[in-house]
Design a protein around this motif. Sequence first.
Motif, PDB file in Angstrom:
ATOM      1  N   TYR A 190     -14.351  26.767  23.903  1.00 22.36           N
ATOM      2  CA  TYR A 190     -13.574  26.654  25.204  1.00 22.36           C
ATOM      3  C   TYR A 190     -13.629  28.022  25.791  1.00 22.36           C
ATOM      4  CZ  TYR A 190     -10.371  23.497  27.907  1.00 22.36           C
ATOM      5  OH  TYR A 190      -9.852  22.872  28.562  1.00 22.36           O
ATOM      6  N   ALA A 191     -14.493  28.555  26.705  1.00 20.45           N
ATOM      7  CA  ALA A 191     -14.421  29.884  27.187  1.00 20.45           C
ATOM      8  C   ALA A 191     -13.257  30.206  28.100  1.00 20.45           C
ATOM      9  CB  ALA A 191     -15.619  30.178  27.868  1.00 20.45           C
ATOM     10  N   LEU A 192     -12.899  29.169  28.947  1.00 17.75           N
ATOM     11  CA  LEU A 192     -11.816  29.644  29.797  1.00 17.75           C
ATOM     12  C   LEU A 192     -10.940  28.230  29.716  1.00 17.75           C
ATOM     13  CD1 LEU A 192     -13.724  30.731  33.004  1.00 17.75           C
ATOM     14  CD2 LEU A 192     -12.399  32.261  31.164  1.00 17.75           C
TER      15      LEU A 192
ATOM     16  N   GLY B 163      -9.633  42.810  27.498  1.00 16.35           N
ATOM     17  CA  GLY B 163      -9.540  41.729  26.595  1.00 16.35           C
ATOM     18  C   GLY B 163     -10.609  41.983  25.434  1.00 16.35           C
ATOM     19  N   GLU B 164     -10.654  41.525  24.384  1.00 14.31           N
ATOM     20  CA  GLU B 164     -11.437  41.881  23.487  1.00 14.31           C
ATOM     21  C   GLU B 164     -12.727  40.844  23.831  1.00 14.31           C
ATOM     22  OE1 GLU B 164     -10.101  40.789  19.322  1.00 14.31           O
ATOM     23  OE2 GLU B 164      -8.485  41.995  19.686  1.00 14.31           O
ATOM     24  N   ASN B 165     -14.032  41.511  22.962  1.00 10.73           N
ATOM     25  CA  ASN B 165     -15.075  40.665  22.988  1.00 10.73           C
ATOM     26  C   ASN B 165     -14.992  39.093  22.919  1.00 10.73           C
ATOM     27  OD1 ASN B 165     -17.240  42.314  24.025  1.00 10.73           O
ATOM     28  ND2 ASN B 165     -17.709  43.028  22.063  1.00 10.73           N
ATOM     29  N   GLY B 166     -15.610  38.374  23.860  1.00  6.47           N
ATOM     30  CA  GLY B 166     -15.303  36.913  23.751  1.00  6.47           C
ATOM     31  C   GLY B 166     -14.152  36.339  24.399  1.00  6.47           C
ATOM     32  N   ALA B 167     -13.315  36.977  25.104  1.00  7.45           N
ATOM     33  CA  ALA B 167     -11.955  36.685  25.704  1.00  7.45           C
ATOM     34  C   ALA B 167     -12.329  35.804  26.690  1.00  7.45           C
ATOM     35  CB  ALA B 167     -11.146  37.967  25.849  1.00  7.45           C
ATOM     36  N   GLY B 168     -13.411  35.981  27.311  1.00  9.02           N
ATOM     37  CA  GLY B 168     -13.716  35.013  28.467  1.00  9.02           C
ATOM     38  C   GLY B 168     -13.757  35.689  29.918  1.00  9.02           C
ATOM     39  N   LYS B 169     -13.888  37.131  29.772  1.00  8.32           N
ATOM     40  CA  LYS B 169     -13.802  37.729  31.095  1.00  8.32           C
ATOM     41  C   LYS B 169     -15.136  37.985  31.847  1.00  8.32           C
ATOM     42  CE  LYS B 169     -13.620  41.856  28.690  1.00  8.32           C
ATOM     43  NZ  LYS B 169     -13.719  41.433  27.262  1.00  8.32           N
ATOM     44  N   SER B 170     -16.324  37.994  31.181  1.00  7.64           N
ATOM     45  CA  SER B 170     -17.290  37.712  32.103  1.00  7.64           C
ATOM     46  C   SER B 170     -17.629  36.277  32.485  1.00  7.64           C
ATOM     47  CB  SER B 170     -18.739  37.981  31.219  1.00  7.64           C
ATOM     48  OG  SER B 170     -18.573  39.448  30.885  1.00  7.64           O
ATOM     49  N   THR B 171     -17.232  35.451  31.769  1.00  2.37           N
ATOM     50  CA  THR B 171     -17.193  33.960  32.109  1.00  2.37           C
ATOM     51  C   THR B 171     -16.485  33.831  33.295  1.00  2.37           C
ATOM     52  OG1 THR B 171     -17.716  33.126  29.842  1.00  2.37           O
ATOM     53  CG2 THR B 171     -17.077  31.508  31.314  1.00  2.37           C
ATOM     54  N   LEU B 172     -15.296  34.286  33.494  1.00  2.00           N
ATOM     55  CA  LEU B 172     -14.548  34.227  34.688  1.00  2.00           C
ATOM     56  C   LEU B 172     -15.044  34.577  35.837  1.00  2.00           C
ATOM     57  CD1 LEU B 172     -11.454  33.132  35.723  1.00  2.00           C
ATOM     58  CD2 LEU B 172     -10.607  35.437  35.330  1.00  2.00           C
TER      59      LEU B 172
ATOM     60  N   ILE C 213     -22.429  31.989  39.196  1.00  3.07           N
ATOM     61  CA  ILE C 213     -23.496  31.942  38.081  1.00  3.07           C
ATOM     62  C   ILE C 213     -23.321  30.618  37.305  1.00  3.07           C
ATOM     63  CG2 ILE C 213     -24.234  32.966  36.121  1.00  3.07           C
ATOM     64  CD1 ILE C 213     -23.844  35.694  37.987  1.00  3.07           C
ATOM     65  N   TYR C 214     -21.847  30.108  37.023  1.00  2.00           N
ATOM     66  CA  TYR C 214     -21.666  29.215  36.230  1.00  2.00           C
ATOM     67  C   TYR C 214     -20.479  28.287  37.168  1.00  2.00           C
ATOM     68  CZ  TYR C 214     -22.761  31.749  31.890  1.00  2.00           C
ATOM     69  OH  TYR C 214     -23.141  32.468  30.993  1.00  2.00           O
ATOM     70  N   PRO C 215     -20.886  27.106  37.175  1.00  2.00           N
ATOM     71  CA  PRO C 215     -19.786  26.089  37.976  1.00  2.00           C
ATOM     72  C   PRO C 215     -18.627  26.025  36.824  1.00  2.00           C
ATOM     73  CG  PRO C 215     -21.620  24.595  37.225  1.00  2.00           C
ATOM     74  CD  PRO C 215     -21.935  26.173  36.785  1.00  2.00           C
TER      75      PRO C 215
HETATM   76  N1  ADP Z   1     -23.883  30.978  28.386  1.00  2.00           N
HETATM   77  C1  ADP Z   1     -23.174  30.969  27.399  1.00  2.00           C
HETATM   78  N2  ADP Z   1     -23.232  29.997  26.435  1.00  2.00           N
HETATM   79  C2  ADP Z   1     -22.758  29.624  25.287  1.00  2.00           C
HETATM   80  N3  ADP Z   1     -21.322  30.265  25.124  1.00  2.00           N
HETATM   81  C3  ADP Z   1     -21.250  31.231  25.822  1.00  2.00           C
HETATM   82  C4  ADP Z   1     -22.162  31.411  27.054  1.00  2.00           C
HETATM   83  N4  ADP Z   1     -21.415  32.724  27.804  1.00  2.00           N
HETATM   84  C5  ADP Z   1     -20.195  33.005  27.163  1.00  2.00           C
HETATM   85  N5  ADP Z   1     -20.097  32.099  25.990  1.00  2.00           N
HETATM   86  C6  ADP Z   1     -19.018  32.193  25.015  1.00  2.00           C
HETATM   87  O1  ADP Z   1     -17.724  31.821  25.703  1.00  2.00           O
HETATM   88  C7  ADP Z   1     -16.742  32.879  25.085  1.00  2.00           C
HETATM   89  C8  ADP Z   1     -16.337  33.898  26.191  1.00  2.00           C
HETATM   90  O2  ADP Z   1     -17.265  34.898  26.478  1.00  2.00           O
HETATM   91  P1  ADP Z   1     -17.333  35.918  27.652  1.00  2.00           P
HETATM   92  O3  ADP Z   1     -16.970  35.409  28.656  1.00  2.00           O
HETATM   93  O4  ADP Z   1     -18.768  36.699  27.778  1.00  2.00           O
HETATM   94  O5  ADP Z   1     -16.345  36.940  26.859  1.00  2.00           O
HETATM   95  P2  ADP Z   1     -15.938  38.444  27.269  1.00  2.00           P
HETATM   96  O6  ADP Z   1     -16.839  39.119  28.455  1.00  2.00           O
HETATM   97  O7  ADP Z   1     -14.609  38.738  27.451  1.00  2.00           O
HETATM   98  O8  ADP Z   1     -16.711  39.448  25.989  1.00  2.00           O
HETATM   99  C9  ADP Z   1     -17.436  33.487  23.810  1.00  2.00           C
HETATM  100  O9  ADP Z   1     -17.040  32.791  22.864  1.00  2.00           O
HETATM  101  C10 ADP Z   1     -18.802  33.389  24.147  1.00  2.00           C
HETATM  102  O10 ADP Z   1     -19.600  33.579  22.953  1.00  2.00           O
END
Ligand code: ADP
Length: 236
Positions: free
Chosen positions: A24-26, A43-52, A59-61
């Motif tokens: 559950y990324a976000l 936020g720490e690695n994996g927090a969801g920053k890049s996904t947001l 890039i992602y819906p």
């Molecule tokens: N394309 C993807 N497919 C599967 N899991 C993903 C993908 N992108 C990110 N994640 C997962 O979503 C969570 C948030 O990742 P991310 O947004 O990259 O965090 P941050 O940028 O804060 O380090 C992590 O658990 C990561 O492994």
Amino acid sequence: MGDFLDKDILLEMKNIHKSFPGVYALNAVDFKLRAGEVHALIGENGAGKSTLIKVLGGIYPADQGEIFINGKKVEIKGVKSAQDNGISIIHQELVLVPHMTVAENIFLGREPGRGKFVDQSKMHDDAQELLDAHGMKIHARTLVGKLTIAQQQMVEIVKAISYRSKILVMDEPTSSLSEKEVRFLFKTMRALAEKGVGIIYISHKMSELEEVCNRVTVMRDGLRNSCFRVKPPMSL
Ligand SMILES: Nc1ncnc2c1ncn2[C@@H]1O[C@H](COP(=O)(O)OP(=O)(O)O)[C@@H](O)[C@H]1O
Ligand SMILES: [Mg+2]
């Protein structure tokens, strides 16, 4: 927060959800960006920053949620659609074409000229003007592959500016920069913010935040944890 007026809100992301298989990324993330501010997203690695940011950049819906720009709801359907909405993202991985000149990279896909014939001299003059106007000591005819990483980042910034982006996102831009290059990047960010651009600055270096940011949002496990002000925007 109550210390800014709503009219200053450039971007609002509301109740954003995004999951990947098993993650559950976000989870109901809200995020607001004001015109003229540098807003750190930490936020720490994996927090969801890049996904947001990838949701913002088309890039992602998102699975759920709404995005408003200047109070108007927008549908970001892809990268081009994000660009059309004034959003530019400088990703951690550089995406310039090394065997093309600085100018060719800046105007890629929208070169001046008629039909197949690119007006090379206009393109290079326009690019040089942009570079000069931002105090960047880079020659428009240089091949991008010959630039330092910092210079390539500057070219990406100039490219973003040339699209007249109102929202500029930088995903951990300083990780490979020298101290001097970081100074210059920060100066450029402040100058853009003063012109009303809203900047989202992703970092995990706490020391940088006080220096360059007006506000900080902390993400944790796909949730927005807290948002606090460091200092008021210069232009407001
Ligand atoms: N394309 C993807 N497919 C599967 N899991 C993903 C993908 N992108 C990110 N994640 C997962 O979503 C969570 C948030 O990742 P991310 O947004 O990259 O965090 P941050 O940028 O804060 O380090 C992590 O658990 C990561 O492994
Ligand atoms: Mg990331």
